[in-house]
Design a protein around this motif. Structure first.
Motif, PDB file in Angstrom:
ATOM      1  N   PHE A  40      -8.102  -2.197  -7.367  1.00 50.19           N
ATOM      2  CA  PHE A  40      -8.738  -2.661  -6.129  1.00 50.19           C
ATOM      3  C   PHE A  40      -9.237  -4.094  -6.299  1.00 50.19           C
ATOM      4  O   PHE A  40      -9.107  -4.921  -5.398  1.00 50.19           O
ATOM      5  CB  PHE A  40      -9.916  -1.750  -5.760  1.00 50.19           C
ATOM      6  CG  PHE A  40      -9.560  -0.703  -4.745  1.00 50.19           C
ATOM      7  CD1 PHE A  40      -9.572  -0.990  -3.393  1.00 50.19           C
ATOM      8  CD2 PHE A  40      -9.196   0.573  -5.134  1.00 50.19           C
ATOM      9  CE1 PHE A  40      -9.241  -0.035  -2.446  1.00 50.19           C
ATOM     10  CE2 PHE A  40      -8.855   1.539  -4.203  1.00 50.19           C
ATOM     11  CZ  PHE A  40      -8.880   1.237  -2.861  1.00 50.19           C
ATOM     12  N   SER A  85      -9.465  -1.545   2.666  1.00 53.56           N
ATOM     13  CA  SER A  85      -9.666  -0.371   1.810  1.00 53.56           C
ATOM     14  C   SER A  85      -9.520   0.912   2.606  1.00 53.56           C
ATOM     15  O   SER A  85      -8.936   1.894   2.134  1.00 53.56           O
ATOM     16  CB  SER A  85     -11.046  -0.429   1.150  1.00 53.56           C
ATOM     17  OG  SER A  85     -11.163  -1.546   0.307  1.00 53.56           O
ATOM     18  N   THR A 100     -10.155   1.177 -10.096  1.00 55.42           N
ATOM     19  CA  THR A 100     -11.158   0.166  -9.754  1.00 55.42           C
ATOM     20  C   THR A 100     -10.603  -1.230  -9.987  1.00 55.42           C
ATOM     21  O   THR A 100     -10.727  -2.123  -9.132  1.00 55.42           O
ATOM     22  CB  THR A 100     -12.428   0.355 -10.605  1.00 55.42           C
ATOM     23  OG1 THR A 100     -13.020   1.616 -10.294  1.00 55.42           O
ATOM     24  CG2 THR A 100     -13.440  -0.739 -10.317  1.00 55.42           C
ATOM     25  N   HIS A 155     -14.265   3.641  -6.243  1.00 52.67           N
ATOM     26  CA  HIS A 155     -13.534   2.474  -6.728  1.00 52.67           C
ATOM     27  C   HIS A 155     -13.565   1.347  -5.696  1.00 52.67           C
ATOM     28  O   HIS A 155     -13.677   0.165  -6.048  1.00 52.67           O
ATOM     29  CB  HIS A 155     -12.090   2.855  -7.048  1.00 52.67           C
ATOM     30  CG  HIS A 155     -11.972   3.914  -8.099  1.00 52.67           C
ATOM     31  ND1 HIS A 155     -12.139   3.645  -9.441  1.00 52.67           N
ATOM     32  CD2 HIS A 155     -11.721   5.238  -8.005  1.00 52.67           C
ATOM     33  CE1 HIS A 155     -11.982   4.761 -10.129  1.00 52.67           C
ATOM     34  NE2 HIS A 155     -11.736   5.740  -9.280  1.00 52.67           N
ATOM     35  N   MET A 156     -13.465   1.731  -4.430  1.00 55.41           N
ATOM     36  CA  MET A 156     -13.530   0.741  -3.357  1.00 55.41           C
ATOM     37  C   MET A 156     -14.888   0.047  -3.362  1.00 55.41           C
ATOM     38  O   MET A 156     -14.975  -1.192  -3.292  1.00 55.41           O
ATOM     39  CB  MET A 156     -13.301   1.427  -2.004  1.00 55.41           C
ATOM     40  CG  MET A 156     -13.442   0.502  -0.794  1.00 55.41           C
ATOM     41  SD  MET A 156     -13.361   1.422   0.773  1.00 55.41           S
ATOM     42  CE  MET A 156     -14.998   2.180   0.777  1.00 55.41           C
ATOM     43  N   THR A 188       0.828  -1.203   0.000  1.00 55.78           N
ATOM     44  CA  THR A 188       0.000   0.000   0.000  1.00 55.78           C
ATOM     45  C   THR A 188       0.863   1.253   0.000  1.00 55.78           C
ATOM     46  O   THR A 188       0.591   2.218  -0.734  1.00 55.78           O
ATOM     47  CB  THR A 188      -0.925   0.019   1.234  1.00 55.78           C
ATOM     48  OG1 THR A 188      -1.820  -1.093   1.161  1.00 55.78           O
ATOM     49  CG2 THR A 188      -1.728   1.307   1.298  1.00 55.78           C
ATOM     50  N   ALA A 205     -15.236  -2.263  -6.390  1.00 58.28           N
ATOM     51  CA  ALA A 205     -14.483  -3.505  -6.243  1.00 58.28           C
ATOM     52  C   ALA A 205     -15.179  -4.468  -5.292  1.00 58.28           C
ATOM     53  O   ALA A 205     -15.298  -5.663  -5.569  1.00 58.28           O
ATOM     54  CB  ALA A 205     -13.072  -3.204  -5.741  1.00 58.28           C
ATOM     55  N   LEU A 244      -7.071  -6.247  -3.489  1.00 59.03           N
ATOM     56  CA  LEU A 244      -7.648  -6.614  -2.200  1.00 59.03           C
ATOM     57  C   LEU A 244      -7.794  -8.125  -1.978  1.00 59.03           C
ATOM     58  O   LEU A 244      -7.460  -8.614  -0.890  1.00 59.03           O
ATOM     59  CB  LEU A 244      -8.996  -5.919  -2.010  1.00 59.03           C
ATOM     60  CG  LEU A 244      -8.959  -4.411  -1.794  1.00 59.03           C
ATOM     61  CD1 LEU A 244     -10.380  -3.881  -1.599  1.00 59.03           C
ATOM     62  CD2 LEU A 244      -8.093  -4.038  -0.600  1.00 59.03           C
TER      63      LEU A 244
END
Length: 203
Positions: free
Chosen positions: A125, A148, A122, A49-50, A9, A53, A129
């Motif tokens: 993510f 996130s 997007t 975007h989070m 990150t 996703a 993730l």
């Protein structure tokens, strides 16, 4: 949450991109407060975007060439618009002469749009993730939400540092019109390069 996630990150957030460039430009031209506000706006731009996703919309975006291309070219157009605005903006040269301040809302709005109009975020993510969520975990959704939020917090801190550092340097360059002219050109060129990079990317 693993050390690997935090390190990844941090690397992703620290890598220069449109959000970092905008935070630096805001801090350099209008001070620490503007730089931090820009960082906050860029962080807010991560939220759509989070959500995409986590809800699976990223899969649809990735599968639909039309959807991806539409958002991509909107992003390219907006980056080119920012480049044009940066070149024609002269307010940075007049900071010490009571230039008309830019509202916090306008800074946040621009920063949010910078990240919202980036379909790759997007997809990032969507691919990023799941690597840190155990397969079949009963609370997988909440784990993705938590990761996130951590990503957003790190992004804000890194971008705010960029903006604050730029603001600290502004006193050394703000009184030098030639330096400011070249900085504007550099930021504009960076936006054009980022637009070009986005334009050639594929889903």
């Amino acid at each position: 949450m693993t050390i690997a996630f935090l390190l990844t990150t941090l690397v992703v957030a620290a890598t220069p991109g449109t959000g970092a460039v905008y935070s630096i430009a805001a801090g350099l031209s209008r001070g620490t407060r503007a730089g931090v506000i820009a960082a906050f706006g860029c962080t807010l731009g991560v939220i759509p975007h989070m959500i995409a996703a986590i809800t699976g919309l990223a899969a649809i975006l990735n599968a639909s060439a039309i959807a991806f291309q539409t958002i991509k070219w909107l992003g390219v157009a907006y980056l080119l618009y920012l480049a044009w605005q940066t070149l024609r903006d002269r307010s940075a040269l007049d900071v010490e002469k009571s230039a008309e301040p830019v509202s916090s809302w306008r800074v946040i709005r621009t920063a949010v749009l910078i990240n919202v109009l980036n379909p790759k975020l997007t997809i990032f993510f969507f691919a990023f993730l799941p690597q840190f969520v155990p397969a079949g975990a009963p609370d997988a959704t909440w784990q993705m939400v938590w990761l996130s939020l951590v990503f957003m917090a790190v992004t804000f801190v890194v971008f705010a540092i960029y903006g604050a550092f730029a603001a600290a340097m502004r006193t050394h360059v703000i009184t030098r019109p030639r330096v400011m002219t070249w900085l504007r050109r550099t930021f504009a060129a960076t936006y054009v390069l980022l637009a070009g990079r986005l334009a050639v990317e594929r889903a």
